[in-house]
Scaffold this active site. Sequence first.
Site, PDB file in Angstrom:
ATOM      1  N   LYS A  14      42.011  33.773  36.128  1.00  0.00           N
ATOM      2  CA  LYS A  14      43.415  33.871  36.494  1.00  0.00           C
ATOM      3  C   LYS A  14      43.760  35.336  36.319  1.00  0.00           C
ATOM      4  O   LYS A  14      43.084  36.223  36.662  1.00  0.00           O
ATOM      5  CB  LYS A  14      44.420  32.991  35.492  1.00  0.00           C
ATOM      6  CG  LYS A  14      43.797  31.442  35.301  1.00  0.00           C
ATOM      7  CD  LYS A  14      44.493  30.555  34.849  1.00  0.00           C
ATOM      8  CE  LYS A  14      44.019  28.989  34.866  1.00  0.00           C
ATOM      9  NZ  LYS A  14      44.649  28.257  34.358  1.00  0.00           N
ATOM     10  N   HIS A  99      45.333  26.302  43.708  1.00  0.00           N
ATOM     11  CA  HIS A  99      45.390  25.819  42.250  1.00  0.00           C
ATOM     12  C   HIS A  99      46.876  25.506  42.112  1.00  0.00           C
ATOM     13  O   HIS A  99      48.001  25.961  42.654  1.00  0.00           O
ATOM     14  CB  HIS A  99      44.963  27.239  41.650  1.00  0.00           C
ATOM     15  CG  HIS A  99      45.055  27.154  40.068  1.00  0.00           C
ATOM     16  ND1 HIS A  99      45.947  26.956  39.212  1.00  0.00           N
ATOM     17  CD2 HIS A  99      43.874  26.652  39.334  1.00  0.00           C
ATOM     18  CE1 HIS A  99      45.660  26.715  37.924  1.00  0.00           C
ATOM     19  NE2 HIS A  99      44.232  26.514  38.096  1.00  0.00           N
ATOM     20  N   GLU A 101      48.895  26.433  39.659  1.00  0.00           N
ATOM     21  CA  GLU A 101      49.712  27.404  39.379  1.00  0.00           C
ATOM     22  C   GLU A 101      50.249  28.318  40.845  1.00  0.00           C
ATOM     23  O   GLU A 101      51.352  28.818  40.695  1.00  0.00           O
ATOM     24  CB  GLU A 101      48.879  28.522  38.532  1.00  0.00           C
ATOM     25  CG  GLU A 101      48.820  28.027  37.195  1.00  0.00           C
ATOM     26  CD  GLU A 101      47.854  28.501  36.264  1.00  0.00           C
ATOM     27  OE1 GLU A 101      46.960  29.456  36.642  1.00  0.00           O
ATOM     28  OE2 GLU A 101      47.408  27.855  35.369  1.00  0.00           O
ATOM     29  N   SER A 214      41.685  22.331  30.232  1.00  0.00           N
ATOM     30  CA  SER A 214      41.432  22.421  28.768  1.00  0.00           C
ATOM     31  C   SER A 214      39.894  22.035  28.608  1.00  0.00           C
ATOM     32  O   SER A 214      39.455  21.297  27.511  1.00  0.00           O
ATOM     33  CB  SER A 214      42.164  21.277  27.728  1.00  0.00           C
ATOM     34  OG  SER A 214      43.544  21.943  27.937  1.00  0.00           O
ATOM     35  N   GLY A 235      39.554  27.658  32.758  1.00  0.00           N
ATOM     36  CA  GLY A 235      40.280  28.758  32.388  1.00  0.00           C
ATOM     37  C   GLY A 235      39.980  29.478  31.276  1.00  0.00           C
ATOM     38  O   GLY A 235      39.112  30.346  31.107  1.00  0.00           O
TER      39      GLY A 235
HETATM   40  P1  13P Z   1      42.274  25.886  30.997  1.00  0.00           P
HETATM   41  O1  13P Z   1      40.671  25.686  30.898  1.00  0.00           O
HETATM   42  O2  13P Z   1      42.733  27.031  30.509  1.00  0.00           O
HETATM   43  O3  13P Z   1      42.847  24.656  30.708  1.00  0.00           O
HETATM   44  O4  13P Z   1      42.689  26.042  32.802  1.00  0.00           O
HETATM   45  C1  13P Z   1      41.957  25.319  33.666  1.00  0.00           C
HETATM   46  C2  13P Z   1      42.321  25.875  35.154  1.00  0.00           C
HETATM   47  O5  13P Z   1      43.370  25.748  35.505  1.00  0.00           O
HETATM   48  C3  13P Z   1      41.156  26.358  35.677  1.00  0.00           C
HETATM   49  O6  13P Z   1      41.316  26.401  36.937  1.00  0.00           O
END
Ligand code: 13P
Length: 252
Positions: A14, A99, A101, A214, A235
């Site tokens: 990210k 994604h 986001e 997670s 992530g």
């Molecule tokens: P996390 O592993 O921090 O929950 O993020 C997952 C993610 O969005 C990977 O693209």
Amino acid sequence: MSSTPRPLVAGNWKMNGLSASISEIETIAQHYDAGLRAKVELAICPPATLLSRAAPIVAGAEIRLGGQDCHAKANGAHTGDISAEMLADAGAAYVIVGHSERRCDHGESDALVRAKAEAGLRAGLAPIVCVGETRAERDAGRASEIVERQLDGSLPQDVAPERLVVAYEPVWAIGTGLTPTLQDVAQMHAAIRARLVTLFGAGAGATRILYGGSVKPANAGELLRIANVDGALIGGASLTAKDFLAIAEIYR
Ligand code: 13P
């Protein structure tokens, strides 16, 4: 399914990572020995600013790099955007598209995500297409319907199944420490596989379906052993070599 692909563990950094973070990639490369390589493919998607720095480090180790997004066009007057061709030129083999986001923060539609996935293919990249429901959608019993709609609208239409990666990332599980039950993950991944078979035929067994949200060393073992979970998109835990490698080691 006729063919079981080598699983893929991909790290999505990210908007994290400066020059100093290159040392994490060096550590991962040092520990990714032939035994582990035979069992699991590793990919790291750092910010675009670090791709060309990372490329020579991972080349010898057979670790793949990926971008986190791309523009649908190859070039042009699109200030601030990065094309799939540019990612490939910088050393990427994958590109994450859709994604949550980006779907949420940038209002990306299924149609745009599909255009970006097709741009990735055009540039020789394998797209990692993300799908996943919100908490409200799951609570309303609509998780499968939402994911199916995203698959139908976002996946590239003409793709060899082995070049496609799908990541199921429930929005409410991202960065929260929450995960669906193992049964819910199994159900969703089976539903995604069934949809892929409908869309692409029997060869869809070659498409890897990653779970994301997670994933940590402590829960990776049980999540990655679920049928139709062909790896993980990670992530937070991908930001340190220690945690990323601990997750990959599940496959050894
Ligand atoms: P996390 O592993 O921090 O929950 O993020 C997952 C993610 O969005 C990977 O693209």
